[in-house]
Design a protein around this motif. Structure first.
Motif, PDB file in Angstrom:
ATOM      1  N   GLY A  57       0.792  -1.223   0.000  1.00  0.00           N
ATOM      2  CA  GLY A  57       0.000   0.000   0.000  1.00  0.00           C
ATOM      3  C   GLY A  57       0.825   1.274   0.000  1.00  0.00           C
ATOM      4  O   GLY A  57       0.340   2.332  -0.416  1.00  0.00           O
ATOM      5  N   THR A  58       2.075   1.209   0.475  1.00  0.00           N
ATOM      6  CA  THR A  58       2.911   2.411   0.515  1.00  0.00           C
ATOM      7  C   THR A  58       3.607   2.600  -0.825  1.00  0.00           C
ATOM      8  O   THR A  58       4.542   1.875  -1.169  1.00  0.00           O
ATOM      9  CB  THR A  58       3.957   2.320   1.641  1.00  0.00           C
ATOM     10  OG1 THR A  58       3.292   2.107   2.885  1.00  0.00           O
ATOM     11  CG2 THR A  58       4.776   3.594   1.717  1.00  0.00           C
TER      12      THR A  58
ATOM     13  N   GLN B 191       6.998   0.334  -1.577  1.00  0.00           N
ATOM     14  CA  GLN B 191       8.113   0.278  -0.643  1.00  0.00           C
ATOM     15  C   GLN B 191       7.793  -0.690   0.493  1.00  0.00           C
ATOM     16  O   GLN B 191       6.812  -0.516   1.218  1.00  0.00           O
ATOM     17  CB  GLN B 191       8.408   1.677  -0.099  1.00  0.00           C
ATOM     18  CG  GLN B 191       8.883   2.647  -1.164  1.00  0.00           C
ATOM     19  CD  GLN B 191       9.278   3.994  -0.611  1.00  0.00           C
ATOM     20  OE1 GLN B 191       8.819   4.410   0.440  1.00  0.00           O
ATOM     21  NE2 GLN B 191      10.162   4.695  -1.312  1.00  0.00           N
ATOM     22  N   LEU B 192       8.629  -1.706   0.639  1.00  0.00           N
ATOM     23  CA  LEU B 192       8.464  -2.722   1.680  1.00  0.00           C
ATOM     24  C   LEU B 192       9.493  -2.475   2.776  1.00  0.00           C
ATOM     25  O   LEU B 192      10.682  -2.320   2.483  1.00  0.00           O
ATOM     26  CB  LEU B 192       8.657  -4.120   1.080  1.00  0.00           C
ATOM     27  CG  LEU B 192       7.873  -4.413  -0.210  1.00  0.00           C
ATOM     28  CD1 LEU B 192       8.182  -5.810  -0.711  1.00  0.00           C
ATOM     29  CD2 LEU B 192       6.388  -4.228  -0.001  1.00  0.00           C
ATOM     30  N   PRO B 193       9.091  -2.416   4.028  1.00  0.00           N
ATOM     31  CA  PRO B 193      10.034  -2.094   5.108  1.00  0.00           C
ATOM     32  C   PRO B 193      11.099  -3.172   5.294  1.00  0.00           C
ATOM     33  O   PRO B 193      10.829  -4.363   5.148  1.00  0.00           O
ATOM     34  CB  PRO B 193       9.132  -1.989   6.343  1.00  0.00           C
ATOM     35  CG  PRO B 193       7.919  -2.801   6.004  1.00  0.00           C
ATOM     36  CD  PRO B 193       7.721  -2.638   4.532  1.00  0.00           C
ATOM     37  N   GLY B 194      12.311  -2.725   5.612  1.00  0.00           N
ATOM     38  CA  GLY B 194      13.415  -3.645   5.855  1.00  0.00           C
ATOM     39  C   GLY B 194      14.217  -3.902   4.600  1.00  0.00           C
ATOM     40  O   GLY B 194      13.657  -4.141   3.523  1.00  0.00           O
TER      41      GLY B 194
ATOM     42  N   ALA C 122      11.739  -9.829  -8.726  1.00  0.00           N
ATOM     43  CA  ALA C 122      12.984  -9.429  -8.077  1.00  0.00           C
ATOM     44  C   ALA C 122      12.765  -8.047  -7.473  1.00  0.00           C
ATOM     45  O   ALA C 122      12.191  -7.161  -8.109  1.00  0.00           O
ATOM     46  CB  ALA C 122      14.117  -9.388  -9.090  1.00  0.00           C
ATOM     47  N   LEU C 123      13.214  -7.848  -6.237  1.00  0.00           N
ATOM     48  CA  LEU C 123      13.063  -6.574  -5.547  1.00  0.00           C
ATOM     49  C   LEU C 123      14.383  -5.807  -5.580  1.00  0.00           C
ATOM     50  O   LEU C 123      15.458  -6.411  -5.608  1.00  0.00           O
ATOM     51  CB  LEU C 123      12.632  -6.800  -4.093  1.00  0.00           C
ATOM     52  CG  LEU C 123      11.359  -7.621  -3.869  1.00  0.00           C
ATOM     53  CD1 LEU C 123      11.102  -7.793  -2.373  1.00  0.00           C
ATOM     54  CD2 LEU C 123      10.159  -6.972  -4.551  1.00  0.00           C
TER      55      LEU C 123
ATOM     56  N   ASN D 178      17.166   0.736   3.842  1.00  0.00           N
ATOM     57  CA  ASN D 178      16.237   0.296   4.885  1.00  0.00           C
ATOM     58  C   ASN D 178      14.896  -0.147   4.323  1.00  0.00           C
ATOM     59  O   ASN D 178      13.885  -0.159   5.023  1.00  0.00           O
ATOM     60  CB  ASN D 178      16.016   1.411   5.914  1.00  0.00           C
ATOM     61  CG  ASN D 178      15.484   2.677   5.269  1.00  0.00           C
ATOM     62  OD1 ASN D 178      15.383   2.761   4.047  1.00  0.00           O
ATOM     63  ND2 ASN D 178      15.143   3.658   6.097  1.00  0.00           N
ATOM     64  N   MET D 179      14.878  -0.516   3.050  1.00  0.00           N
ATOM     65  CA  MET D 179      13.632  -0.942   2.432  1.00  0.00           C
ATOM     66  C   MET D 179      13.926  -1.768   1.188  1.00  0.00           C
ATOM     67  O   MET D 179      15.058  -1.832   0.702  1.00  0.00           O
ATOM     68  CB  MET D 179      12.767   0.267   2.069  1.00  0.00           C
ATOM     69  CG  MET D 179      13.317   1.087   0.905  1.00  0.00           C
ATOM     70  SD  MET D 179      12.296   2.512   0.501  1.00  0.00           S
ATOM     71  CE  MET D 179      12.600   3.537   1.948  1.00  0.00           C
ATOM     72  N   ARG D 180      12.885  -2.383   0.670  1.00  0.00           N
ATOM     73  CA  ARG D 180      12.938  -3.067  -0.613  1.00  0.00           C
ATOM     74  C   ARG D 180      11.859  -2.453  -1.503  1.00  0.00           C
ATOM     75  O   ARG D 180      10.760  -2.155  -1.034  1.00  0.00           O
ATOM     76  CB  ARG D 180      12.684  -4.564  -0.437  1.00  0.00           C
ATOM     77  CG  ARG D 180      13.780  -5.310   0.290  1.00  0.00           C
ATOM     78  CD  ARG D 180      13.253  -6.550   0.988  1.00  0.00           C
ATOM     79  NE  ARG D 180      12.461  -6.185   2.156  1.00  0.00           N
ATOM     80  CZ  ARG D 180      11.637  -7.021   2.799  1.00  0.00           C
ATOM     81  NH1 ARG D 180      11.490  -8.262   2.382  1.00  0.00           N
ATOM     82  NH2 ARG D 180      10.963  -6.625   3.862  1.00  0.00           N
TER      83      ARG D 180
END
Length: 199
Positions: free
Chosen positions: A69-70, A85-88, A123-124, A129-131
């Motif tokens: 969603g972000t 954007q996925l955290p971590g 592939a990300l 600090n994100m993917r």
């Protein structure tokens, strides 16, 4: 001696029949256990639709679930890029490079559509600090007009072989993956299932 032979002959015949019966019971026992073993090897399928699992040694291994969603958009001179954007920077779920990675998902559309049109492996792009998962790119010029790319046109989809698994599920078999961050899921969904591959 003849009397002794006549006396023991029925006993020997009885013992011989008993041994034959024991062998028959053992044979039935082996067949029964074999049948139970075959029933026990039925495919283990996910309970929920569109939830992905790694399939290893007939067992379901959970993946990292993340929402998409972000969104983040970047615009430059004549270009645009939208990413989820996925955290971590790394997924906590890790596999080794060279491993055979199979994934399974229960699908309500098993017989209705080609699974390659609705499910994908991506592939990300790993950042500090994100993917990032590319969702859309666009470009524009005075001579060629505007061009927009989404889905498989982004060249982020990786090769996957699809096959039916169990009664209501689909298996996705991948080729060996290089070290990096990945996600598998349904195209256009707000949820993806992530994992990483290490050397």
């Amino acid at each position: 001696a003849p009397l002794a032979f006549c006396y023991h002959s029925p006993l020997r015949a009885f013992m011989s029949k008993a041994r034959d019966s024991e062998m028959v019971f053992k044979a039935f026992g082996v067949l029964f256990l074999s049948a139970l073993s075959c029933f026990g090897q039925a495919a283990v399928e996910p309970d929920l639709v569109d939830v992905f699992w790694r399939l290893g040694d007939g067992k379901l291994v959970p993946l990292e679930r993340q929402g998409t969603g972000t969104m983040h958009g970047k615009a430059g001179f004549g270009s645009m890029k939208v990413t989820a954007q996925l955290p971590g920077a790394k997924s906590p779920v890790r596999f080794r490079a060279g491993e055979q990675l199979d994934f399974v998902v229960r699908s309500s559309l098993l017989a209705a559509v080609d699974p390659a049109t609705i499910y994908a492996l991506w592939a990300l792009d790993a950042k500090k600090n994100m993917r990032e998962l590319a969702m859309m790119t666009g470009s524009a010029s005075l001579f060629h007009g505007a061009t927009t790319k989404v889905g498989s046109a982004l060249d982020k989809n990786l090769p996957v072989e699809f096959s039916k698994y169990g009664e209501s599920s689909i298996k996705l078999a991948t080729k060996p993956l290089a070290p990096g961050e990945y996600a598998v899921g349904r195209s256009g969904s707000q949820v993806v299932f992530c994992f990483g591959v290490d050397k």
